[in-house]
Design a protein around this motif. Structure first.
Motif, PDB file in Angstrom:
ATOM      1  N   ILE A  91       0.849  -1.192   0.000  1.00  0.00           N
ATOM      2  CA  ILE A  91       0.000   0.000   0.000  1.00  0.00           C
ATOM      3  C   ILE A  91       0.882   1.238   0.000  1.00  0.00           C
ATOM      4  O   ILE A  91       1.764   1.381   0.856  1.00  0.00           O
ATOM      5  N   GLY A  92       0.640   2.130  -0.940  1.00  0.00           N
ATOM      6  CA  GLY A  92       1.291   3.427  -0.946  1.00  0.00           C
ATOM      7  C   GLY A  92       0.277   4.483  -0.549  1.00  0.00           C
ATOM      8  O   GLY A  92      -0.795   4.575  -1.140  1.00  0.00           O
ATOM      9  N   ALA A  93       0.590   5.265   0.474  1.00  0.00           N
ATOM     10  CA  ALA A  93      -0.352   6.258   0.989  1.00  0.00           C
ATOM     11  C   ALA A  93       0.382   7.540   1.347  1.00  0.00           C
ATOM     12  O   ALA A  93       1.556   7.501   1.723  1.00  0.00           O
ATOM     13  N   PRO A  94      -0.284   8.680   1.262  1.00  0.00           N
ATOM     14  CA  PRO A  94       0.333   9.917   1.734  1.00  0.00           C
ATOM     15  C   PRO A  94       0.418   9.917   3.252  1.00  0.00           C
ATOM     16  O   PRO A  94      -0.293   9.172   3.923  1.00  0.00           O
ATOM     17  N   GLY A  95       1.291  10.738   3.792  1.00  0.00           N
ATOM     18  CA  GLY A  95       1.408  10.823   5.246  1.00  0.00           C
ATOM     19  C   GLY A  95       2.628  10.107   5.773  1.00  0.00           C
ATOM     20  O   GLY A  95       3.466   9.594   5.023  1.00  0.00           O
ATOM     21  N   LEU A  96       2.714  10.069   7.100  1.00  0.00           N
ATOM     22  CA  LEU A  96       3.890   9.532   7.779  1.00  0.00           C
ATOM     23  C   LEU A  96       3.680   8.073   8.161  1.00  0.00           C
ATOM     24  O   LEU A  96       2.619   7.694   8.652  1.00  0.00           O
ATOM     25  N   ILE A  97       4.708   7.278   7.945  1.00  0.00           N
ATOM     26  CA  ILE A  97       4.718   5.881   8.378  1.00  0.00           C
ATOM     27  C   ILE A  97       5.643   5.785   9.582  1.00  0.00           C
ATOM     28  O   ILE A  97       6.812   6.174   9.510  1.00  0.00           O
ATOM     29  N   ASP A  98       5.134   5.304  10.697  1.00  0.00           N
ATOM     30  CA  ASP A  98       5.943   5.183  11.899  1.00  0.00           C
ATOM     31  C   ASP A  98       7.106   4.232  11.627  1.00  0.00           C
ATOM     32  O   ASP A  98       6.893   3.074  11.255  1.00  0.00           O
ATOM     33  N   PRO A  99       8.356   4.686  11.799  1.00  0.00           N
ATOM     34  CA  PRO A  99       9.506   3.840  11.448  1.00  0.00           C
ATOM     35  C   PRO A  99       9.690   2.651  12.384  1.00  0.00           C
ATOM     36  O   PRO A  99      10.421   1.717  12.055  1.00  0.00           O
ATOM     37  N   VAL A 100       9.045   2.676  13.551  1.00  0.00           N
ATOM     38  CA  VAL A 100       9.171   1.578  14.511  1.00  0.00           C
ATOM     39  C   VAL A 100       8.078   0.533  14.289  1.00  0.00           C
ATOM     40  O   VAL A 100       8.345  -0.660  14.144  1.00  0.00           O
ATOM     41  N   THR A 101       6.808   0.992  14.238  1.00  0.00           N
ATOM     42  CA  THR A 101       5.692   0.055  14.112  1.00  0.00           C
ATOM     43  C   THR A 101       5.319  -0.231  12.662  1.00  0.00           C
ATOM     44  O   THR A 101       4.664  -1.234  12.377  1.00  0.00           O
ATOM     45  N   GLY A 102       5.714   0.662  11.737  1.00  0.00           N
ATOM     46  CA  GLY A 102       5.328   0.496  10.351  1.00  0.00           C
ATOM     47  C   GLY A 102       3.897   0.891  10.070  1.00  0.00           C
ATOM     48  O   GLY A 102       3.379   0.655   8.980  1.00  0.00           O
ATOM     49  N   GLU A 103       3.204   1.528  11.035  1.00  0.00           N
ATOM     50  CA  GLU A 103       1.810   1.904  10.862  1.00  0.00           C
ATOM     51  C   GLU A 103       1.681   3.293  10.263  1.00  0.00           C
ATOM     52  O   GLU A 103       2.519   4.172  10.482  1.00  0.00           O
TER      53      GLU A 103
END
Length: 405
Positions: free
Chosen positions: A145-157
Motif C-alpha cells: 500500500i502506498g499512501a500519503p502521510g507519515l509511516i511510523d519507522p518503529v511500528t510500520g503503521e
C-alpha cells in the motif's frame, strides 16, 4: 566458519530463484554458468525447487542446433498473487499481479470527501476483493500500500495525520485484520523512488532525491540504494519547506505558506492561468500536468510560464541539494512526466546558478504510475522473501516495510 550443508543449499536456492526471476526462464547449463556452481549441485537444486513447487519446466531451448533440446526452467508465477494499492485523498487504484509482477487485473475507485469513513473503507476493501477474484484463484500472498502521510519507522503503521482522510488509516487496519495476506504500508513518495530506482529513470543511480510533483509535493531520499525515512518517518516532507514567494509560513498542521503553496497543482494552475494557459481541474490527474503539456505545445505565454515554473521547482531542489548533495534530482509524478526532459533541463540550469554543488536533474519515466509500481515491487519482494527466502515455502511476511530499502 563454513556454512552448514542446509545453509549452503538455502543460499544456492535463493541465488537460482533470483536469477530465474530477473533473467527469465533458464536452462540448467545457464544456471551453472551464472551461479558458478557445479553441474551436480545445479541438478540437485533444480530438483529441490521443483519438489517445493517453486520452479517448473516451461519450455525447451536449443531447437536451432543438433542434439537433444535443453529444458527451460521458470518460476511458478501463479503459485500466489500480489496486490498493490495507490491510496489518494479522493481515490484508490488497485492492481493484482503474479509473482513475476505481470498484471492480471486492475481497477480504480473515486472516493469523495462526503463519503463516510466506514463506507469508504468498505468500498475500498470490496474493490480489492473483486479485483483479486478477477485475477484468478491463486491466493493473495502480499499486499503493498502506498499512501500519503507519515509511516511510523518503529511500528510500520500509517500515522494519524491532520488533513488526510480518516479512511486511509482505517483501511490499512481493516486489510491487516481481514486479509490472510501480509499487508505492507509505505509512504507513496518513497515507493515512487523505489520504482524509479528499479525500473525507471534512476536505474543507474543509487543516490538521488525524487521530487514528487502531483496534486501535492513531496520528496524521497535514496542514499546508497536505501530509502531514508528520518527519525519520525517524515524525511522529505517538502511541502512544509519555508520558501520565499509565499504569503506567511507553514505550520505544524498545514503546509500553506510552504513549498506546497508554490509547487502544488492548484498553485501551478493559477500560475498557468496568469500566462494564458487553461488547466482543467477535478480529475485524477492534477490539472497542472495538462497545463505543462499545453505550454510545451506553445499555448499562451508558454516560455514565461515554463521559466516561472522552473524557478519555483529550483527553489525546492536547491534546499534539498544544499543539505544532501545527492548528485541527481528526479522530477517525478504526473507533472514531472508531463514536463519531461525540457522542464528538467530548465530546472537544472537554474539549480546550477543557485548551488555550487553539481547536480543533474532528470525527468521521471513512470509519472503517476510510480506509486503503484513501487507498491507492487514491495509486495513482490516480501512474497519472494517468504517463499524463496530459506527453502521454507509458505512462511509469513512482515506487516510493514518500514526500514527496508
Amino acid at each position: 566458519m563454513p556454512a552448514s550443508p542446509s545453509t549452503a543449499r538455502a543460499i544456492n536456492d535463493r541465488l537460482a530463484l533470483r536469477l530465474l526471476q530477473q533473467d527469465g526462464p533458464l536452462t540448467a547449463t545457464q544456471l551453472k554458468t551464472l551461479t558458478g556452481l557445479s553441474r551436480p549441485t545445479v541438478a540437485d537444486l533444480v530438483e529441490r525447487l521443483q519438489g517445493a513447487g517453486l520452479v517448473r519446466v516451461v519450455g525447451e531451448a536449443g531447437a536451432e542446433r543438433r542434439g537433444p533440446n535443453a529444458r527451460l526452467y521458470g518460476i511458478v508465477a501463479d503459485r500466489a498473487h500480489l496486490a498493490a494499492l495507490d491510496v489518494r485523498t479522493d481515490s484508490l487504484a488497485v492492481v493484482v499481479a503474479d509473482l513475476l509482477g505481470a498484471t492480471l487485473a486492475e481497477a480504480t475507485l473515486p472516493i469523495g470527501s462526503e463519503t463516510a469513513t466506514d463506507d469508504a473503507v468498505e468500498q475500498a476493501v470490496a474493490l480489492l476483493e473483486r479485483t483479486a477474484r478477477r485475477a484468478g484463484t491463486a491466493p493473495l500472498h502480499s499486499v503493498g500500500i502506498g499512501a500519503p502521510g507519515l509511516i511510523d519507522p518503529v511500528t510500520g503503521e500509517l500515522r494519524d495525520t491532520t488533513g488526510l482522510p480518516a479512511w486511509h488509516r482505517r483501511l490499512v487496519r481493516a486489510l491487516q485484520q481481514r486479509l490472510p495476506a501480509g499487508v505492507l504500508v509505505e509512504n507513496e513518495t518513497n515507493l515512487a523512488a523505489v520504482a524509479e530506482h528499479r525500473v525507471g529513470a534512476a536505474r543507474d543511480h543509487d543516490t538521488f532525491v525524487l521530487l514528487w510533483l502531483g496534486h501535492g509535493v513531496g520528496a524521497a531520499i535514496m542514499l546508497d540504494g536505501k530509502v531514508r525515512r528520518g527519525a519520525s518517518g517524515g524525511a522529505g516532507e517538502l511541502g512544509f519547506l519555508p520558501v520565499p514567494g509565499t504569503i506567511g509560513i507553514p505550520s505544524a498542521v498545514s503546509c500553506d505558506g510552504g513549498f506546497h503553496s508554490l509547487a502544488g497543482s492548484v498553485a501551478l494552475c493559477e500560475l498557468a492561468a496568469a500566462h494564458g494557459i487553461a488547466a482543467p481541474s477535478g480529475g485524477r490527474e492534477p490539472g497542472a500536468a495538462d497545463a505543462v503539456r499545453a505550454a510545451l505545445a506553445g499555448e499562451g505565454d508558454s516560455e514565461a510560464f515554463l521559466d516561472a515554473l522552473a524557478d519555483r521547482l529550483a527553489l525546492g531542489a536547491a534546499a534539498v541539494v544544499s543539505v544532501l548533495d545527492p548528485g541527481c534530482v528526479l522530477l517525478s509524478g504526473e507533472i514531472g512526466l508531463a514536463g519531461g526532459d525540457a522542464l528538467a533541463a530548465r530546472v537544472e540550469e537554474r539549480l546550477a546558478v543557485m548551488s555550487p554543488l553539481r547536480t543533474e536533474v532528470r525527468a521521471g519515466l513512470l509519472g503517476g504510475t510510480a506509486v503503484l509500481r513501487g507498491a507492487l515491487l514491495a509486495a513482490r519482494e516480501a512474497a519472494q522473501d517468504a517463499l524463496f527466502g530459506d527453502g521454507s515455502p509458505g512462511r509469513g511476511v512482515p506487516s510493514s516495510i518500514a526500514g527496508r530499502a
